[in-house]
Write an enzyme that holds these catalytic residues in place. Structure first.
Site, mmCIF file in Angstrom:
data_model
loop_
_atom_site.group_PDB
_atom_site.id
_atom_site.type_symbol
_atom_site.label_atom_id
_atom_site.label_comp_id
_atom_site.label_asym_id
_atom_site.label_seq_id
_atom_site.Cartn_x
_atom_site.Cartn_y
_atom_site.Cartn_z
ATOM 1 N N ARG A 232 0.656 -1.049 0.202
ATOM 2 C CA ARG A 232 0.092 0.023 0.027
ATOM 3 C C ARG A 232 0.864 1.449 0.014
ATOM 4 N NH1 ARG A 232 -3.307 -2.580 -1.761
ATOM 5 N NH2 ARG A 232 -5.456 -3.134 -1.013
ATOM 6 N N SER A 236 1.911 0.569 -7.298
ATOM 7 C CA SER A 236 0.941 0.175 -8.581
ATOM 8 C C SER A 236 0.598 1.569 -9.264
ATOM 9 C CB SER A 236 -0.117 -0.475 -8.019
ATOM 10 O OG SER A 236 0.527 -2.106 -7.850
ATOM 11 N N HIS A 271 -7.969 -2.051 -9.245
ATOM 12 C CA HIS A 271 -7.160 -1.993 -10.291
ATOM 13 C C HIS A 271 -7.694 -1.696 -11.502
ATOM 14 C CE1 HIS A 271 -3.037 -2.956 -8.307
ATOM 15 N NE2 HIS A 271 -3.697 -3.007 -7.339
ATOM 16 N N ARG A 274 -9.073 1.854 -12.309
ATOM 17 C CA ARG A 274 -8.390 2.933 -12.364
ATOM 18 C C ARG A 274 -7.628 2.967 -13.668
ATOM 19 N NH1 ARG A 274 -4.835 1.562 -7.458
ATOM 20 N NH2 ARG A 274 -3.378 0.486 -8.865
ATOM 21 N N ARG A 275 -7.373 1.842 -14.457
ATOM 22 C CA ARG A 275 -6.679 1.721 -15.655
ATOM 23 C C ARG A 275 -7.532 2.437 -16.860
ATOM 24 N NH1 ARG A 275 -5.299 -3.810 -13.825
ATOM 25 N NH2 ARG A 275 -6.618 -4.559 -15.327
#
Length: 400
Positions: A232, A236, A271, A274-275
């Protein structure tokens, strides 16, 4: 074509009035930025902002010769006083072209948000594209050739705009990309320069004069990058940010799926949300063939899960199997991956975990994993042009 950036900040400027945030606190003196405004060859003013005449004078220019003032985005707040002698500010309708007495041709480029972009071509053929804050082109042809010589855009606020320009060929390897409309949601100082360089862009101080079409060394985008950090830490997000201005990316998820694990499914969904939508996803630990292929940039997330799978395959958790061939089999697989990274022609950003800085694992298998991941990280990092350590969301450059 001579371009002077009278300002490079957001519409409210930087620092924002009465804002106590950290970025505004350090954006003083030479780091302060007025609202973005461009003076082209002393004849064309793109965006009229408060203090434009004074900003021009500070940079050694004058607005006396300006024959056209064009606006790119809706201006909030009180009306800006027009300096004496300047023509009334206007806007060119989308798709229309305006020819100035100076010989410049200005074409209005439609945007996907309120505002107008402007493509400016000089009498000698140099080409500039200027985009308003918070907007991306909505109508460029699929095969835009030749690329623009210089692009001024909201790189930090709309990185996907740069991705679209690259996808159509409007931005090429030699295009000088200047970040404008800089606001307090972007970092300041060296961190801003590092983040923009990863996108092949740069920032310049207010008052800078550039010569469109003149050679300038475009920031080199590192071809291989390793991003490490604790759980965290933001590693990423940092890795994804480094590729958000590329039109196509293959996201390689090495964790796979886990049936009956809702917490893992929630992580994966976060994830994906977010992309960018243009990115593709491959769930695999077979990284070597991907590294050997030609193709778009790879984002590998992450090496620690790849290592877990590799250690599973060689029986590394069993002491006897580890001693009788498991260690050698893992070393061979790691060596194959490292060789593929060394030889790849693709742009690669890989994420890994930094596990050697905390509590010593209580089990032999835990210590084995820690040791092997440390070795893998070191070997992989040796093949990368840039290595970053992320802590508390802040990226520290270890190499490159």
């Amino acid at each position: 074509m001579e371009l002077t950036l009278l300002g490079t900040g957001a519409p409210l400027g930087l620092p924002r009035p009465d804002c106590p945030c950290a970025v505004c606190a350090v954006s003083r003196g030479e780091r302060a930025r007025a609202a973005t405004s461009l003076l082209v060859d002393g004849a064309l003013l793109l965006d009229l902002t408060p203090g434009a005449a004074l900003a021009a004078a500070r940079s050694g220019h004058s607005l006396v010769g300006v024959r056209q003032v064009l606006l790119t985005h809706p201006h909030d707040g009180p009306a800006v006083e027009v300096p004496a002698g300047l023509p009334t500010a206007g806007r060119v309708p989308d798709g229309r072209e305006l020819t100035l007495i100076s010989g410049h041709r200005v074409r209005a480029v439609p945007m996907d948000a309120p505002g107008t972009g402007y493509e400016v071509t000089s009498a000698d053929g140099e080409r500039l594209l200027y985009l308003p804050p918070g907007a991306a082109p909505a109508g460029l042809p699929e095969d835009h050739r030749p690329p623009y010589d210089l692009v001024v855009a909201d790189v930090t606020g709309r990185p996907d705009a740069l991705a679209r320009l690259r996808a159509t060929g409007a931005v090429g390897p030699a295009t000088d990309v200047i970040a404008a409309h800089l606001d307090h949601d972007a970092p300041a100082g060296a961190e801003l320069d590092r983040r923009l360089a990863a996108a092949g862009a740069r920032a310049v101080p207010d008052g800078t004069t550039l010569y469109v079409g003149e050679y300038h060394a475009v920031p080199d985008v590192p071809r291989r990058t390793l991003v490490t950090g604790g759980a965290r830490s933001g590693k990423s997000v940092e890795a994804e940010r480094r590729l958000e201005t590329f039109p196509e990316v293959l996201y390689v998820a090495t964790g796979g799926t886990r049936e009956g694990d809702p917490e893992w499914a929630h992580r994966v969904s976060l994830h994906r949300e977010r992309r960018p939508g243009s990115w593709r996803t491959a769930e695999t630990t077979d990284l070597v063939p991907l590294l050997r292929e030609e193709g778009p940039p790879l984002l590998i997330d992450c090496l620690s899960l790849w290592l877990t799978d590799a250690m599973d395959a060689v029986g590394a958790w069993d002491d006897e199997r580890w001693a009788n061939g498991g260690r050698a089999a893992l070393a061979a697989r790691v060596a194959e991956l490292v060789t593929a990274v060394r030889e790849t022609s693709r742009t690669v950003v890989a994420v890994t975990n930094e596990v050697g800085s905390g509590v010593v694992p209580a089990t032999a298998s835990g210590r084995r994993f820690r040791d092997e991941l440390g070795r893998l990280n070191a070997a992989f990092g040796d093949e990368c042009e840039q290595v970053l350590l992320v802590a508390a969301g802040q990226a520290l450059v270890l190499r490159g």
